[in-house]
Each structure stands twice: as structure tokens, then as C-alpha cells.
Design a protein around this motif. Structure first.
Motif, PDB file in Angstrom:
ATOM      1  N   ARG A 433      -9.314  -9.612 -10.956  1.00 31.01           N
ATOM      2  CA  ARG A 433     -10.590  -9.097 -11.461  1.00 31.01           C
ATOM      3  C   ARG A 433     -10.800  -7.616 -11.159  1.00 31.01           C
ATOM      4  NH1 ARG A 433     -10.957 -14.334 -10.543  1.00 31.01           N
ATOM      5  NH2 ARG A 433     -12.193 -15.598 -11.985  1.00 31.01           N
ATOM      6  N   GLY A 434      -9.720  -6.959 -10.757  1.00 29.61           N
ATOM      7  CA  GLY A 434      -9.807  -5.510 -10.617  1.00 29.61           C
ATOM      8  C   GLY A 434     -10.293  -4.995  -9.279  1.00 29.61           C
ATOM      9  N   VAL A 435     -10.263  -5.860  -8.271  1.00 34.97           N
ATOM     10  CA  VAL A 435     -10.577  -5.382  -6.917  1.00 34.97           C
ATOM     11  C   VAL A 435      -9.261  -4.988  -6.250  1.00 34.97           C
ATOM     12  CG1 VAL A 435     -11.371  -6.050  -4.607  1.00 34.97           C
ATOM     13  CG2 VAL A 435     -12.618  -6.828  -6.653  1.00 34.97           C
ATOM     14  N   VAL A 436      -9.231  -3.790  -5.684  1.00 40.11           N
ATOM     15  CA  VAL A 436      -8.050  -3.374  -4.926  1.00 40.11           C
ATOM     16  C   VAL A 436      -8.430  -3.298  -3.447  1.00 40.11           C
ATOM     17  CG1 VAL A 436      -6.241  -1.652  -4.653  1.00 40.11           C
ATOM     18  CG2 VAL A 436      -7.268  -2.026  -6.907  1.00 40.11           C
ATOM     19  N   CYS A 437      -7.829  -4.200  -2.695  1.00 39.63           N
ATOM     20  CA  CYS A 437      -7.990  -4.189  -1.244  1.00 39.63           C
ATOM     21  C   CYS A 437      -6.725  -4.838  -0.717  1.00 39.63           C
ATOM     22  CB  CYS A 437      -9.238  -4.971  -0.823  1.00 39.63           C
ATOM     23  SG  CYS A 437      -9.188  -6.703  -1.280  1.00 39.63           S
ATOM     24  N   ASP A 438      -6.517  -4.890   0.586  1.00 43.90           N
ATOM     25  CA  ASP A 438      -5.251  -5.479   1.019  1.00 43.90           C
ATOM     26  C   ASP A 438      -5.431  -6.539   2.075  1.00 43.90           C
ATOM     27  OD1 ASP A 438      -5.578  -4.045   3.336  1.00 43.90           O
ATOM     28  OD2 ASP A 438      -3.926  -2.655   2.985  1.00 43.90           O
ATOM     29  N   VAL A 439      -4.349  -7.245   2.306  1.00 42.93           N
ATOM     30  CA  VAL A 439      -4.334  -8.337   3.260  1.00 42.93           C
ATOM     31  C   VAL A 439      -3.301  -7.987   4.317  1.00 42.93           C
ATOM     32  CG1 VAL A 439      -3.468 -10.703   3.511  1.00 42.93           C
ATOM     33  CG2 VAL A 439      -5.104 -10.156   1.698  1.00 42.93           C
ATOM     34  N   ARG A 440      -3.625  -8.223   5.554  1.00 43.10           N
ATOM     35  CA  ARG A 440      -2.641  -8.044   6.611  1.00 43.10           C
ATOM     36  C   ARG A 440      -2.420  -9.379   7.298  1.00 43.10           C
ATOM     37  NH1 ARG A 440      -0.611  -4.828   4.436  1.00 43.10           N
ATOM     38  NH2 ARG A 440      -0.444  -2.591   4.759  1.00 43.10           N
ATOM     39  N   LEU A 441      -1.156  -9.724   7.429  1.00 43.72           N
ATOM     40  CA  LEU A 441      -0.820 -10.990   8.072  1.00 43.72           C
ATOM     41  C   LEU A 441      -1.249 -10.931   9.541  1.00 43.72           C
ATOM     42  CD1 LEU A 441       2.700 -11.656   6.509  1.00 43.72           C
ATOM     43  CD2 LEU A 441       0.470 -12.576   5.834  1.00 43.72           C
ATOM     44  N   PRO A 442      -1.648 -12.012  10.157  1.00 42.55           N
ATOM     45  CA  PRO A 442      -1.658 -13.334   9.553  1.00 42.55           C
ATOM     46  C   PRO A 442      -2.842 -13.619   8.619  1.00 42.55           C
ATOM     47  CG  PRO A 442      -2.344 -13.441  11.860  1.00 42.55           C
ATOM     48  CD  PRO A 442      -1.959 -12.026  11.590  1.00 42.55           C
ATOM     49  N   SER A 443      -3.994 -13.014   8.821  1.00 39.30           N
ATOM     50  CA  SER A 443      -5.120 -13.627   8.107  1.00 39.30           C
ATOM     51  C   SER A 443      -6.317 -12.761   7.747  1.00 39.30           C
ATOM     52  CB  SER A 443      -5.635 -14.821   8.926  1.00 39.30           C
ATOM     53  OG  SER A 443      -5.713 -14.485  10.282  1.00 39.30           O
ATOM     54  N   VAL A 444      -6.190 -11.430   7.741  1.00 43.82           N
ATOM     55  CA  VAL A 444      -7.396 -10.684   7.369  1.00 43.82           C
ATOM     56  C   VAL A 444      -7.256  -9.965   6.034  1.00 43.82           C
ATOM     57  CG1 VAL A 444      -8.002 -10.252   9.793  1.00 43.82           C
ATOM     58  CG2 VAL A 444      -6.999  -8.406   8.410  1.00 43.82           C
ATOM     59  N   MET A 445      -8.404  -9.830   5.395  1.00 42.00           N
ATOM     60  CA  MET A 445      -8.517  -8.945   4.252  1.00 42.00           C
ATOM     61  C   MET A 445      -9.229  -7.686   4.730  1.00 42.00           C
ATOM     62  SD  MET A 445     -10.390  -9.641   0.641  1.00 42.00           S
ATOM     63  CE  MET A 445      -9.166 -10.868   0.193  1.00 42.00           C
ATOM     64  N   ARG A 446      -8.690  -6.537   4.346  1.00 42.61           N
ATOM     65  CA  ARG A 446      -9.300  -5.271   4.774  1.00 42.61           C
ATOM     66  C   ARG A 446     -10.079  -4.664   3.602  1.00 42.61           C
ATOM     67  NH1 ARG A 446      -4.531  -1.906   7.699  1.00 42.61           N
ATOM     68  NH2 ARG A 446      -3.614  -1.987   5.606  1.00 42.61           N
TER      69      ARG A 446
END
Ligand SMILES: Cc1ncc(COP(=O)(O)O)c(C=O)c1O
Ligand SMILES: Cc1ncc(COP(=O)(O)O)c(C=O)c1O
Lengths: 475, 475
Positions: A433-446
Motif C-alpha cells: 500500500r505504499g508505506v516504506v519502513c523497515d523491519v529488523r530481526l527478530p521482531s520490530v518494525m521501525r
């Protein structure tokens, strides 16, 4: 917006001041005659934003250009995407193209004379960023800062000088969730001097069930282990949790125990207020492609406190460690440049310096104080909407968990969040849906609503998309 | 030109073959029916040059654009300058602009997705140059080579691994006129391990009155000191004299004494034939802004011989030392990438890699063999004209002294020359007339007719300008 927060200083807030962000956001909403959770609030805040024009300095990716977007889910394919990823790679300043072209033109037109001619003279261009860096990190003067190399290279160059183990003081203190590159760097430095990771690392750990390192625990660990610690090396803002460390207090307490204290400011520079000279930080380093918008692999920065400019520690040298005016005398021994400049080794790349300058100029124009004030509101707004989402959704207040400190004095722009569903799955749905953000293992979205280019409307748009995605996930 | 030198291999010449360059140039002149010293000869050679189109890949500075040119001394201000400075900074490949713009566009359009998308995906772009590097240095495979950082940074990273002093073997052998950056780097490495310059350096010196290090003297020094030498670190082609070292023989003799042997190929890569894997070189490094035309401060290169890929020496690490496919698992320990890649520390700058690629592609298209054949003739032609100038000028054969070896097997493109007048004065006069070349203290002028973009006519034009300047100086 500017006026009513005139009294705010550090990160938009005085430490002794009421920091109920929601309350001050709500006051704004009241003054607009809208609710805090309405789209009108975001629109009004953007109108009131004294920095609203700063965004136009950046090129925003559009929905249709992003590789992960599912166009069937997007109403306006030409609309700007919801970019909340300044913590990873900042957006491109529009002027970067012209500056880069100027570097190329100068090379084309002048050949080797490009070293000393033009706007970005190759042999001196790295000096051009010093004034900006002084302000961004709070250095005392231009001798304390320099741009060179990449971040991890600089970590090594600094540790070669500042990590001088002795039989009784040879340990390095880092935190348990340090960024891998920092940890790998530190461990390879231990190994170089014959120490193992097991013996040489003092690792700060969070308490069970907690995500954030408590300052009191850090200080306790320094108190306990400090006499064996040669260097404390921590990050100013944590890449995973978004926690801002109390640099001044930790530095002071480390130094009281005889340790040198260095900081990786990768996620701090351009994001939070820094006064590293006054805080007596021994050394620091940072990358510039996040909040400073210098582009991937951008030239990195280093700070060496003035008190170390003449302490004759071992140091890697090259011809760029030499003073500029005697460099081409090609002497057998280094005639060292002043301060941080003597840590340079190679002739600098004008192509990277020009990109760095393109980003820095925008900070100069916007003013770090105003950016900090905006960041404080923007992140607070995101936080409020996330909380609202959690509460409004059948009262499950663990629906979205923000692990970043709730106290705005202990964070910058980034909020790190956890979900009760697979973060990868949510991330994919958001990206579609056009959101740019990232995920860092193990479990967070930044999530990093960045003051220099994000709007309150960006945050609001993110909130509506996330709500939709969460509903999908619950189905 | 191609055909009649078909049998030439290494640097255009077989080692057992007649290497009377003047003779073979004279045969060309005869076949054209002109004299070797006439402007027609140069014009004919350019016509016969199979690489004559390669020049059009580069932007040449024009006379009027150069800061030092005196337009009153120039007939055609729009004419291309006489650029003989590829030894310092190679000219700009025309395609560099488009490639750079592509990097910017990708960043603009994709934001953080630029890491894995597009022609120069930020997170992988450094891998794109490997095939070319393998050919240029004569590596066995792509695991042996990598591009990263700047040259002097890489010298340090290599010495951290390969300089492992012991009580009896702790010295580093360099040559007395090593490039300052190399010397500073080596000395700071000695210091790091507690050795002084005086104790730790074995310095190769030329014989009194000679400029060139004799291989026999190098071998004798290795024989004499080798058992105490940890690392021999020399340059493949010498920045000051233009001497090409016998890498194979010296490496072999150093290794026979138990030393590791590394080479700085700054002036060798893209200039002379290299087979460093077959020559069993332990490690090597180079910059790319000279003959490889990557632009000032361009990304540098490193070679690690395959035999060292699993020998577990200490090494500085960063997240880019990790294998690509497991990098983002963010483990506590490095899952090392293969070979030279494990020496990387930082995410690479696509802006610099794109410039590097722009230069490398031209080498691929021209073919290193053909470039070497041309270089041999071009440098031989310059040599002949300089000799002719000396002889024709009242028989003073020391009028211009070429200190670079006369044997083309012992040099690349660069001729280093000395004059009986102030070299600075001559240099200034040449610059006023649109010659671009450089001077290195104390007393040489470096002239590098570069096979990828210089013509025989460039060399001839230089010769006529120099003649004029010399006459002025004698007045
Ligand atoms: C032989 C040699 N070594 C080292 C250097 C320094 O290179 P850099 O500034 O790229 O580290 C040079 C630059 O010309 C060189 O010629
Ligand atoms: C805290 C921290 N340290 C180190 C690095 C590695 O940076 P580089 O690849 O520029 O060396 C990063 C990159 O994101 C980082 O966030």
C-alpha cells in the motif's frame, strides 16, 4: 507552531518541563477546532508547520515506482509514497543532481586541476562540511570533526587509537543488542590485541522482559566493571529500539572510572540534539546516509575531542594525515594535520562530499532547532495515533506495542513497534500500500517520521493504512 | 599496428625478443614514407591505431578551460589540451554522467529500495566490477578481488592481517623512495606493534647516482635481511621513476625467505600487464583514479591470494564482511563472506562504483592486450622524441634526462624526466601552453601518454611545445 514552543530547547523540550506530548498536541487540535484523530488535524498542522517548505527540497518516490506496491490497492499511483524510512536511507535532496553534475563537469573540464579548482575542489572538498558538522554534533571547533571513509572503517580507525589495552584494563563495554557492524568491529579489535570476545566484552543487557537499557543499570555496570574497561562504545540512538542514550551522564561516569567513552552516532546525528564536546565525549563517529540524506554508502564523519589532539596515541596514518600545506613536500615523516584531520588517510571523493553537502545545506537552511521541535511533535503524533489504534481496537492495548521510550527526551524520531502478528506479514501488506519502513530481526518494525521531509499528513496516511492492514490481519 | 605486433605479449613485447623500440617505430615511419620526427608520422600512426576511437569515450579539457593556460600563447583556445597526466588523475569517461545520473534517479525514485534494485543496486554494486578486476590484475577468480574504500585505508586493512610480527621477524621492507602515504601507513603499523621506524624498516636504496632500484640489489637485500622481514611491501610501478618492478621474481625470492609479499599497484593497474595470482603475490591493493579513470577519490581495489582465504589471520570486520545472504540475520558473530569480500567493512557507495564501472567498461571494450601494445609504442615514441630533442640541441645529451628504465619491459606508460633547468619553471611554461603533466619533488616531471585516450599527435604536440620552452629557458 514555532512560537508556542519557543521555550523548548533540547529536542524540543526542557528537561524540567511538562512533557505530556499528547496534551500539547490536543491543545493544537482544540485551537484548530478538530479532533486529534481526524485527518483535518494533520492538514492543519502541516499548514502551521514553519518547515513545511523544506519537504520540497527532496524527491519523494511515488506509489507506482515502488517495487513492492500493489497498484490494485492504490487509489492514486502518482501520489507520493508514505516514506518513514529515514532511519535507514534518507531521501534524495533535489539539489544533489546539480552538485553531482558540477563535480563531473569540473573533472571533465579541468582534468587534474579539479583537485584545487571549482566548487568542490577534490583535494579540499572534505573541509567544506566542517562548519555544518560542528553544529550538528556540537563540536567546539572545526578541528574536532572531519568527514572521511565509511562508518565501520572509522570505528576501526578510532579504536586503533583509543583502544589501548593494558594487562588490567583491556575490556570493551558495548550493549547486548549493538548493531552487528559495531560488534564485529569491536570483537575484531579485541582479537587483534589477543583477547577473546568472551573475556574482552562487557555486555550491557536489558532486564528480563524489558527492551530499553536503563541508565541506572548502565551506570551500575560501569561501577562494577569500569576499572577493567578500556573503552565504552555505545550508540547515541539505538538502531533497534530507537532509545536515545544519556550520553553526558554515561560518558561522565565512564570517565570517572578511567574509561574512554566513544559513541556511534549513526542514528543520532541529524535526529537528536548533540553537544558532544560539552558532554566531554572522547570520540564519536557516524554515517550520513540516514537523517543527513547523503545517499547510500555516503561519506562518514568522525569527532575527536580537543583534549586528545595532542596526546600522541598510536594512529594509522596516510598522506592525508599530513598538513595540507606541506603534503606535497613528500617528507618521510608525517607533519600531522590538526585534530581530527590527522585521522584522514586518503584523498577524499568529491562525488560523495558533494552529496553530503547537498543534504547538509538543507539542515543549515531549516535550522536544527526547528527540526527538533518538529520532530518532537511528529513522533509524538505518530505515537498518539498508534496508541489510539490500540485502544480503539476492542481495548486491546497490546495491539501495537511501542518499545521505544515513551519519554520524548529519551528518543529521536524513530518509533520501534511490535505486533501480535507476524511483523513480516504486516510489513509486506504495508509495502503493498505504499508505506516504506523497515523491519529488523527478530521482531520490530521501525517507523521514522523525519522532520526534514515528512508531514503530519504522512503520519496520518500511515495510520489509516496500518488500521486497514491490522483489520485484514485479524480476519 | 595490431597485426605487425601480433607476437608481442607482455606489455607488447616478448622478453626474449628484440626490444629496439626506435627500430620498430622507424619501420613504421618507413612504411608511411615519412620521418619518425615529422608531424606526419604521428598523424599516420593515429590513423593506423586500432584504438583510435577509444579516445572519443573521454572528455578532454580544452585549452581555454585550463586555469594555467596563457591564452596569448595559444593558437586555438578551443583545441583539446595536451593531457599527459593519467598517472595522477585519468580523464572523465563520457558515460560517467549518465551512470551517475542513474544512481541519483534510482535513489530518487526508489528511496531505500535502491539497495536492491536497478542497475547499480547500492547493496550489491561493488560486486559488479569483479570480472573486470580479475582481468586487470590477473586474479584467479572473483573471490580474490574486491573494490572498497580508498587505497591507504586498504593498505592498513591488509597490513592488519598480513603484518603479524614476531620477536625475530618483525620488519617491513619498503623502498627508500616509497610514496609517502605507503611509508606513513607502514610506519604507523610498525608503531602500533611497538616498533620504531629505525628498527622496523628495511629500506631498499638505489646505488649512488642511480635512480632505479636494481632487481639484483632487491634480491640481495632480501637474502640479507629476509629472515627478519615479516612483510615486503613495494609498488608495482614506481610513482616517481616510473620503474616497473619484477613482481614475480621479487615475490618468489621474498617468499623463499619466509616473508609475505604485498604490492601497491596504484601506478600499475590499467598500465602494465599483471598476473598477480600466477606470480603468487600474497596481497595487493590499488587506487582507480589514475589509469582506470574512476575520478578523484574513486573506490579502490584489493587482491587477496586464494591461498590466504582460509588461513584465519586477524582481520578487521564489519557487517559487510558477512556473507550477503545471512547479513541481515544480524548474528553476533561474522558469517564470513568468501575471500577478499570478507575484508569489506561498510556498505558501498554506488556513486563511486558507477564511476568505476564507467572507466572499466572502456578497458573491457578496448581490450587490455591492445592497450598494452599501444602503450608500448606511445611511450617509446615519446622517449624517442625526447632523445631526439636532447641530441638535436647542440649535442647535449643530458639536456633532458629520462630516469625511467629504457627497457620497455621495466616500465609502463610513464616517463619521468629531469632537466638542467628548474623543473618548476619548465612545468609552468608548459602549463601556460596547455600541457598538463605534473612535477614531483624534488626534481622530476612525470609524463604519461595514456593508451586509452592519448594519441601520437598528443605526444608530437607535447614535443613541439617542450622544444619551444627549452629554447626559451636557454635564452
Ligand atoms: C603509490 C601510491 N600509494 C598511495 C597513494 C595514496 O592514495 P589514496 O589517497 O587514494 O589513499 C597514491 C596516490 O597517488 C599512490 O600513488
Ligand atoms: C549503528 C550502526 N553502526 C554501523 C552501521 C554500518 O554502517 P556502514 O556500512 O556505513 O559502515 C550502521 C548502518 O546502518 C549502523 O546503523
Amino acid at each position: 507552531m514555532n512560537k508556542s514552543h519557543n521555550s523548548d530547547t533540547a529536542n524540543g523540550i526542557q528537561h524540567d518541563q511538562d512533557i505530556d506530548l499528547t496534551n500539547s498536541l490536543r491543545k493544537w487540535a482544540d485551537s484548530f477546532g478538530v479532533t486529534l484523530e481526524s485527518s483535518e488535524f494533520a492538514a492543519q498542522m502541516d499548514l502551521a508547520d514553519p518547515l513545511r517548505e523544506v519537504r520540497s527540497n527532496f524527491t519523494f518516490p511515488t506509489m507506482k515506482d515502488l517495487p513492492c506496491v500493489d497498484l490494485s490497492l492504490i487509489e492514486k499511483p502518482d501520489e507520493e509514497c508514505i516514506y518513514l524510512c529515514g532511519n535507514s536511507l534518507g531521501l534524495k535532496p533535489k539539489r544533489a543532481d546539480a552538485y553531482q553534475q558540477e563535480v563531473l563537469n569540473c573533472w571533465a573540464k579541468l582534468g587534474v586541476f579539479t583537485h584545487f579548482t571549482g566548487r568542490f575542489p577534490a583535494a579540499k572538498c572534505d573541509l567544506l562540511v566542517k562548519d555544518s558538522l560542528v553544529k550538528l554534533v556540537g563540536a567546539e571547533n572545526t578541528d574536532e570533526v572531519v568527514c572521511m571513509n565509511g562508518l565501520t572503517v572509522n570505528i576501526h580507525l578510532l579504536l586503533i587509537s583509543f583502544y589501548r589495552p593494558t594487562a588490567t584494563r583491556y575490556k570493551i563495554m558495548i550493549e547486548g543488542h549493538a548493531f552487528p557492524s559495531d560488534r564485529y568491529a569491536v570483537v575484531s579489535q579485541l582479537n587483534l590485541h589477543g583477547y577473546t570476545e568472551e573475556d574482552g566484552l562487557i555486555i550491557l543487557q536489558t532486564r528480563p522482559g524489558e527492551h530499553i537499557l536503563r541508565t541506572e543499570d548502565i551506570l551500575a555496570s560501569i561501577e562494577k566493571h569500569g576499572e577493567h574497561v578500556a573503552v565504552i562504545f555505545l550508540s547515541g540512538v539505538h538502531y533497534y529500539t530507537g532509545q536515545k542514550f544519556d550520553i553526558e551522564t554515561i560518558t561522565k561516569s565512564g570517565q570517572a572510572k578511567g574509561c574512554l567513552v566513544g559513541w556511534d552516532l549513526a542514528h543520532a546525528v541529524g535526529n537528536v540534539e548533540l553537544k558532544i564536546h560539552d558532554w566531554n565525549v572522547d570520540f564519536a563517529c557516524w554515517c550520513t546516509y540516514k537523517y543527513l540524506n547523503s545517499g547510500a554508502g555516503g561519506i562518514a564523519g568522525v569527532f575527536i575531542h580537543q583534549k586528545h589532539h595532542h596526546d600522541n596515541r598510536p594512529k594509522f596514518c596516510g598522506w592525508w594525515s599530513n598538513r595540507e600545506d606541506t603534503r606535497f613536500e613528500m617528507k618521510h615523516s608525517v607533519d600531522a594535520a590538526a585534530g581530527a584531520d590527522s585521522y584522514r588517510l586518503c584523498n577524499p571523493p568529491p562525488a560523495l562530499v558533494a552529496l553530503h553537502i547537498a543534504g547538509l545545506e538543507i539542515f543549515e537552511e531549516a535550522g536544527m532547532d526547528r527540526l527538533l521541535t518538529k520532530q518532537y511533535l511528529l513522533t509524538g503524533y505518530l505515537e498518539h495515533l498508534m496508541d489510539h489504534l490500540a485502544l480503539s481496537d476492542a481495548g486491546e492495548d497490546k495491539f501495537v506495542e511501542i518499545i521505544t521510550p515513551r519519554d520524548p527526551r529519551q528518543r529521536g524520531t524513530q518509533l520501534s513497534v511490535m505486533f501480535p502478528f507476524s511483523v513480516k506479514d504486516i510489513h509486506e501488506r504495508l509495502e503493498k500500500r505504499g508505506v516504506v519502513c523497515d523491519v529488523r530481526l527478530p521482531s520490530v518494525m521501525r517507523l521514522a517520521p523525519t522532520a526534514s521531509y515528512n508531514t503530519f499528513t504522512d503520519v496520518y496516511r500511515f495510520f489509516t493504512v496500518l488500521k486497514q492492514v491490522m483489520i485484514e490481519c485479524k480476519m
